[in-house]
Design a protein around this motif. Structure first.
Motif, PDB file in Angstrom:
ATOM      1  N   ILE A 158       0.739  -1.112   0.024  1.00 22.25           N
ATOM      2  CA  ILE A 158       0.119  -0.007  -0.038  1.00 22.25           C
ATOM      3  C   ILE A 158       0.885   1.241   0.053  1.00 22.25           C
ATOM      4  N   SER A 159       1.975   1.154   0.649  1.00 30.08           N
ATOM      5  CA  SER A 159       2.809   2.448   0.530  1.00 30.08           C
ATOM      6  C   SER A 159       3.564   2.655  -0.776  1.00 30.08           C
ATOM      7  N   GLY A 161      -6.325   9.485  -0.114  1.00 31.60           N
ATOM      8  CA  GLY A 161      -6.969   9.472   1.396  1.00 31.60           C
ATOM      9  C   GLY A 161      -7.634   7.852   1.515  1.00 31.60           C
ATOM     10  N   ILE A 162      -8.036   7.386   0.368  1.00 31.25           N
ATOM     11  CA  ILE A 162      -8.567   6.031   0.406  1.00 31.25           C
ATOM     12  C   ILE A 162      -7.553   4.980   0.863  1.00 31.25           C
ATOM     13  N   ASN A 163      -6.202   5.198   0.513  1.00 34.36           N
ATOM     14  CA  ASN A 163      -4.946   4.385   0.903  1.00 34.36           C
ATOM     15  C   ASN A 163      -4.727   4.557   2.487  1.00 34.36           C
ATOM     16  N   LEU A 186      -5.313  -5.255  -4.762  1.00 37.11           N
ATOM     17  CA  LEU A 186      -6.081  -4.456  -5.386  1.00 37.11           C
ATOM     18  C   LEU A 186      -5.702  -3.056  -5.243  1.00 37.11           C
ATOM     19  N   THR A 187      -5.122  -2.429  -4.378  1.00 42.51           N
ATOM     20  CA  THR A 187      -4.456  -1.044  -4.402  1.00 42.51           C
ATOM     21  C   THR A 187      -3.278  -0.961  -5.202  1.00 42.51           C
ATOM     22  N   VAL A 188      -2.619  -2.153  -5.353  1.00 42.29           N
ATOM     23  CA  VAL A 188      -1.572  -2.050  -6.277  1.00 42.29           C
ATOM     24  C   VAL A 188      -2.015  -1.923  -7.948  1.00 42.29           C
ATOM     25  N   ILE A 236       3.008   5.793  -3.392  1.00 40.44           N
ATOM     26  CA  ILE A 236       4.305   6.624  -3.993  1.00 40.44           C
ATOM     27  C   ILE A 236       3.822   6.941  -5.597  1.00 40.44           C
ATOM     28  N   GLY A 237       2.993   5.792  -5.861  1.00 41.06           N
ATOM     29  CA  GLY A 237       2.705   5.995  -7.429  1.00 41.06           C
ATOM     30  C   GLY A 237       1.441   6.925  -7.438  1.00 41.06           C
ATOM     31  N   PHE A 238       0.672   7.272  -6.596  1.00 37.20           N
ATOM     32  CA  PHE A 238      -0.230   8.007  -6.618  1.00 37.20           C
ATOM     33  C   PHE A 238       0.109   9.350  -6.525  1.00 37.20           C
TER      34      PHE A 238
END
Lengths: 94, 120
Positions: A13-14, A41-43, B19-21, A18-20
């Motif tokens: 998730i981290s 925000g969702i992350n 799914l986040t990836v 970084i991609g976002f």
């Protein structure tokens, strides 16, 4: 066993956050940036949930609720501003 | 916590992270604001829902009662995230963000032109 799953999930998730951030910096239009900020925000909600599992405490659930509400309100206000140039409109008919 | 509940919770959290990836890949690779909105609103919501359901299941097994705040958070995210995606796509279209080169048809444009000619 569970610790490995949780740490790997935090790492993934981290990395996607970084991609976002890349999309926020580069994004050609303002709507792209707002969209990536909403996804960040969702992350952050997901990261808070995983950290509350790791610490075995229920103290962060209010944080999850508040982050969801604030991310939604911010995104709605930003999209209204993008569309009409003002957040609260007084004349309803366009 | 026995082993099988640990595996179930870990698998739910890991599916959410994957799914986040997928969301990250879509948000970086897709060519257009609207296709990126598709990636950001759908799979990010599903990923965070998987993680929150895993968290709910963990605390249900751990403490023996269901947290109402977490159910509220799940329902709230599930309701509001598609609304935010829809509003952002609409704002992007009306503020003149161009579509991708590979776009085949633009239904909203033809509908607006039809409405304009109808008014004249």
């Amino acid at each position: 066993m569970l610790d490995i799953f949780l740490n790997v999930s935090l790492l993934l998730i981290s990395a996607s956050t970084i991609g976002f951030v890349y999309r926020v910096v580069k994004g050609p239009s303002t709507a792209d940036r707002a969209m990536a900020l909403d996804a960040i925000g969702i992350n952050i909600i997901a990261i808070t949930a995983i950290i509350s599992i790791i610490f075995r405490t229920q103290a962060f659930f209010e944080v999850i609720l508040l982050l969801g509400i604030i991310a939604f309100v911010g995104t709605v206000a930003f999209s209204k501003f993008l569309e009409k140039g003002e957040v609260i409109e007084y004349e309803r008919d366009q | 916590m026995n082993v099988i509940s640990e595996i179930v919770v870990g698998a739910l959290v890991l599916i959410g992270a994957l799914l986040t990836v997928v969301t990250m890949i879509g948000l970086i690779r897709l060519p257009d604001t609207y296709t990126r909105s598709h990636a950001a609103s759908k799979s990010a919501t599903l990923g965070v829902l998987f993680i929150l359901v895993g968290c709910l299941l963990y605390f249900w097994i751990d403490t023996g009662h269901i947290s109402a705040r977490l159910i509220l958070a799940i329902v709230f995210v599930f309701i509001t995230s598609p609304i935010a995606g829809h509003l952002l796509g609409r704002a992007a279209y009306y503020s003149g963000v161009p579509l991708s080169d590979k776009t085949v048809r633009d239904d909203l444009k033809t509908k607006q032109q039809k409405k304009l000619t109808h008014h004249e």
